[in-house]
Design a protein around this motif. Structure first.
Motif: not given
Length: 993
Positions: A606-631
């Motif tokens: 995604c990093i070379f063309d952020p316009l390709a997935l303008p709605d991808v942010l929630p995926t990475f927000e969930r990723c951080l939440e799930r990583a924190r849940s694992l500790g």
């Protein structure tokens, strides 16, 4: 009366047109009338509705209260279902007031009906006393009922995508876009008020199926293509030919004809095609080309070398269909072949790309127009030999000269039959294709439906295995005669038109479809594994809801695409893998960890063309939440890093910096030097974009030093280091040290080397901006052309927009080229449409300057609103350009206070970033303001100071402007108070605040 036709089995799918008719003001009627009178009104409603529907060969399936639901298209769909439904509604309205036998108070007359019309796929089952004659399940019935609620009294509110070109048979009101409850997309609708005077139906003769439709109206195009191909071997000739047109215009047929031309007999012709997103794979068209020539091919270099070697034996003609679906790796390989291999010509068929120019710069474009009427009549005559000229003319008008539509209408044995949906939307074919499919023998229908599940193209043996037939039972000649499938001499079978395949697929019932996908998954797993099988496995396992297998195959397919730099294909597969894992259930820590790690890999795409997935942010927000849940601190650090990186790419600089600082703290606490260096680099790039150079430079220097210490021989492109160097180059350019900026860019490009990795265009993006800042217009033109070429090769919109914005502004700024303004305005519009925010203040600032200087102050203010909004998000690079332009405009209006306030803003942002370049430009602008106010001595002093500063920074073009001002040769700022016609036309896009 229509004979009852019981359904053979419950739960069948049908493409129907649904008509919902409702009595207007029923509550008022019920209140004012006696119960017996109101019952008579309802009885009249039901009678006239039933009669009108049955006259038009529909059937009423449900009557409830004051509403009637009717369907058209049972037991066999017809292309004019929507026309007959609308006609029935109008006739019922005409009869309603006339047929009611009793007198009513004047204020209750006339009795009126309002109706809703919509077409779509529904699940139809046997009904009962409660549900009605049939039970109709699906969104289409609900949409028809909701349209009736919005319909004006006495009219039919029709979905225009269902009505299609039948709209010409009716008088309609104003079009509206209705946002109906439960629907994400608005419904484009218009009220049908009455029939048009000239509308009449015409019956068509039966179709005769004997071979291909004649190649009508394309002889000149075919000859011109042949001449261009033969001339492509010249030293300066263009060797890529873009065949551009909408679906159904005849691009695929021209490719077939080209391969058989006698004048090209000396060429070796290789044919390949791309597939849409759900069935695409990296390098698909090239893999298809060499089928039968070599036993196996690996991505990338092997294909290139094989084609290079083949071109030394005889000239190669590459015919590639559906290029609009090409993956990044295929685009890069074609660009490389055209640049490096002599004796090769490529004809690329594609649909128009609406977000950007249709063809690549340097390609020879052939844009296919619709057929004229005589050519359309040749096609009609092939399928309807006895058709009269009026029938042929009606088909031509309804089809708009598109060969596929002409062919479909003629083959379906209908003369004056409109299209159900817009030409760009595949849904219109569902009803047409369903009608044609029903004419085939039942066994052929089953084969074609099974084939549609397998995809647009598939191996012959896969159809036999999944369908349970012997390969000898498959009559390919008969299937081709039906004009659905094409069986080439090789192993691959494909649908003649991808749109036809999609229409057939939609008609297959859910559980039947899922079972066929499951069989395909098992069959492919038993076949010899190759790159094509891997991507097909991912597609079929997902459609079969075999979630665990779907995740595994999609992950493997994504990594395979990444290895070939096929970022778009990789993105789709990573997203499919993440979705499959979630559907399978993240019940164990290991599954959650895997999901997070795959999300990190998605970030790389995604990093070379952020316009390709303008709605991808929630995926990475969930990723951080799930990583924190694992500790797990390491997983949290990496997840926070990727969330920060995505925020950076989307222009959310404050949020990006916060997440990156969190990640850096954890990495340092864990003493993970490698991860810390990676985070430092991205945090430094983020702070650089925010103009905080004192904080950014130490981080970037630390990251570069750490990466240089850790580099190993044979490492791949140092992506992070290359972009960090490019960001440093941008800082140096803003600070006015253009020599050091160029050195940073050179080192960054040396790391990228000759690689086709998208990092090269990311470096060019910064380099182009710095060339603009320095005023090196000729070099800017060369770099922007190369950047646009590379962006076209991968269909990456962000680098393309940046290159076009830089090129356009450079052309306008250096030579007042209004075409440059068009390019700049178009690039800004692309970014706004995709919600692009990455350093967009630069382009908004340029456009403010352009609009203000041409006198379009309304447009300049709109862009200024977007510019100031970006500055509030710390993106301030364009503030100087915008504020200076607005200050000059204010001075032209004798508003000295406003001009001074705007210059104070420009000084503030120059000071925040410590930009010597901006400070010098502000000084020159003050000289102009003073000249406008008649303060010539002060103007001379400021211009001299600016001249000295520009000379020290090697800003030679700007120094010439300062010198001209000193010598009294600079013209007044052009155009203030007089709007350019070009900008009136090109700068009307809304600003993104």
């Amino acid at each position: 009366m229509i004979e009852n036709t019981p359904l053979e089995a419950a739960g069948q799918r049908w493409h129907l047109t649904l008509l919902f008719m409702d009595l207007c003001a029923s509550s008022r009627l019920a209140e004012r009338l006696e119960a017996e009178q109101f019952a008579e009104v309802l009885g009249t409603l039901r009678r006239v509705c039933h009669e009108a529907v049955e006259r038009r060969k529909g059937r009423v399936v449900r009557t409830q209260g004051d509403g009637v639901l009717a369907i058209f298209g049972l037991p066999a769909p017809a292309e004019d279902d929507c026309f007959r439904a609308a006609s029935a509604a109008l006739e019922a309205q005409e009869d309603m007031d006339r047929e009611y036998p009793m007198s009513l108070p004047e204020d209750l007359r006339p009795l009126q009906i309002h109706s809703g019309l919509h077409g779509g796929v529904v699940l139809l089952a046997d009904g009962d006393i409660e549900r009605g004659r049939y039970d109709v399940v699906g969104d289409a019935a609900n949409t028809a009922a909701r349209l009736a609620q919005f319909a004006p009294a006495g009219s039919v509110l029709a979905d225009l995508d269902s009505l299609g070109t039948y709209v010409r048979h009716f008088e309609i009101g104003a079009q509206v876009d209705l946002k109906l409850p439960g629907r994400t997309a608005p419904v484009r609708a218009a009220p049908i008020v009455s029939r048009a005077p000239s509308a009449r139906s015409v019956d068509a003769a039966a179709a005769v199926r004997q071979g291909l439709t004649p190649l009508a109206g394309r002889a000149d195009v075919l000859a011109a293509l042949a001449v261009t191909i033969q001339a492509s071997q010249g030293a300066s000739a263009r060797r890529r030919i873009d065949l551009v047109g909408p679906p159904g215009i005849g691009k695929s047929r021209l490719l077939e004809e080209l391969g058989a031309l006698p004048q090209l007999a000396g060429w070796r012709t290789l044919r390949g095609s791309c597939a849409d997103e759900s069935r695409s794979r990296a390098l698909r068209p090239f893999a298809e080309m060499i089928e039968g020539w070599v036993m196996s091919v690996s991505p990338g270099e092997d294909l290139h070398e094989w084609l290079r070697a083949a071109a030394t034996e005889s000239p190669l003609l590459l015919l590639i269909d559906d290029w609009q679906w090409a993956d990044d790796a295929s685009r890069q390989l074609l660009a490389r072949l055209l640049a490096e291999v002599t004796g090769l010509c490529a004809v690329v068929a594609m649909r128009p790309w609406h977000d950007a120019p249709d063809t690549e710069d340097g390609a020879a474009p052939f844009v296919l127009p619709p057929l004229d009427e005589p050519a359309s009549s040749q096609i009609v005559e092939r399928w309807l030999p006895a058709a009269d000229p009026y029938t042929a003319a009606a088909i031509y008008r309804q089809a708009g000269g598109v060969p596929l539509y002409v062919e479909e209408l003629a083959q379906s044995r209908l003369a004056r039959r409109g299209l159900v949906r817009d030409a760009d939307h595949p849904g219109w074919l569902t009803q047409l294709v369903a009608s044609r499919l029903s004419l085939l023998p039942l066994e052929q229908q089953e084969m074609i439906r099974t084939a549609a599940v397998l995809g647009s193209s598939f191996p012959r043996r896969l159809l036999a295995t999944v369908g349970g037939w012997r390969e000898s039972d498959l009559d390919w000649a008969a299937l081709a005669e039906g004009d659905f499938l094409i069986a080439s001499s090789g192993e691959t079978v494909r649908f003649r038109h991808g749109l036809t395949r999609d229409a057939v697929y939609e008609s297959v019932a859910l559980y039947e479809r899922r079972a066929l996908h499951r069989r395909a998954t098992r069959a492919l797993a038993a076949f010899e594994a190759d790159a094509a099988a891997l991507e097909a496995l991912a597609y079929h396992a997902r459609a079969a809801e075999l979630w665990g297998e779907a995740a595994d195959h999609a992950e493997s397919a994504a990594r395979q695409a990444m290895a070939a730099f096929g970022m778009d294909v990789a993105r789709r597969h990573y997203q499919a893998a993440l979705d499959a894992l979630e559907r399978d259930g993240l019940r164990q820590d290991a599954q959650v960890r895997r999901w997070c790690l795959l999300a990190h890999e998605l970030g790389l795409t995604c990093i070379f063309d952020p316009l390709a997935l303008p709605d991808v942010l929630p995926t990475f927000e969930r990723c951080l939440e799930r990583a924190r849940s694992l500790g797990d601190p390491d997983l949290v650090a990496r997840s926070a890093y990727w969330l920060g990186h995505i925020c950076f790419g989307l222009g959310q600089l404050r949020r990006a910096a916060a997440h990156l600082r969190e990640a850096l703290l954890i990495a340092r606490q864990a003493r993970d030097a490698r991860l810390a260096a990676q985070i430092e680099a991205t945090l430094g790039q983020t702070l650089a974009a925010a103009g905080d150079y004192p904080a950014a430079l130490p981080l970037m220097d630390s990251a570069l030093a750490a990466k240089r210490r850790g580099v190993r021989k044979g490492d791949s492109v140092a992506v992070g280091s290359a972009f960090t160097l490019a960001s440093k180059g941008g800082i140096c350019g803003d600070l006015g040290d253009f020599i050091e900026a160029q050195a940073q860019f050179d080192e960054a490009m040396a790391l990228a080397g000759d690689s086709t990795h998208p990092i090269a265009n990311s470096i060019r993006s910064w380099a182009m901006v710095v060339l603009v800042w320095q005023g090196r217009w000729s070099e800017l033109a060369a770099v922007s052309a190369e950047s646009a070429r590379r962006a076209h090769a991968t269909e990456a919109l962000l680098p393309l927009a940046i290159s076009r914005a830089c090129e356009g502004y450079g052309r306008w700024r250096s030579s007042a080229d209004e075409d440059g303004l068009r390019k700049l305005a178009a690039a800004v519009q692309w970014l706004q449409q995709r919600r692009g925010r990455f350093m967009t203040s630069i382009y908004h600032g340029w456009l403010v300057e352009a609009l203000a200087s041409t006198g379009d102050m309304a447009g300049a203010r709109r862009q200024a609103a977007a510019l100031f909004a970006r500055a509030r998000q710390l993106d301030s690079f364009g503030m100087g350009d915008g504020c200076r332009a607005l200050a000059l405009a204010a001075a032209g209006e004798a508003d000295a206070r406003r001009a001074a306030r705007l210059m104070a803003y420009a000084d503030h942002w120059a000071s925040v970033r410590g930009s010597r370049r901006e400070t010098a430009l502000n000084t020159l602008c003050r000289a102009r303001l003073m000249r406008l106010n008649g303060r010539d001595s002060e103007a001379l002093a400021h211009a001299s100071s600016a001249l000295e500063a520009f000379g020290a920074m090697h800003m030679d073009w700007h120094a010439q402007l300062a010198r001209a001002l000193i010598e009294g040769k600079e013209p007044q700022p052009r155009g203030y108070g007089e709007t350019s016609a070009v900008m009136k036309a090109s700068a009307t896009a809304p600003s993104a605040s």
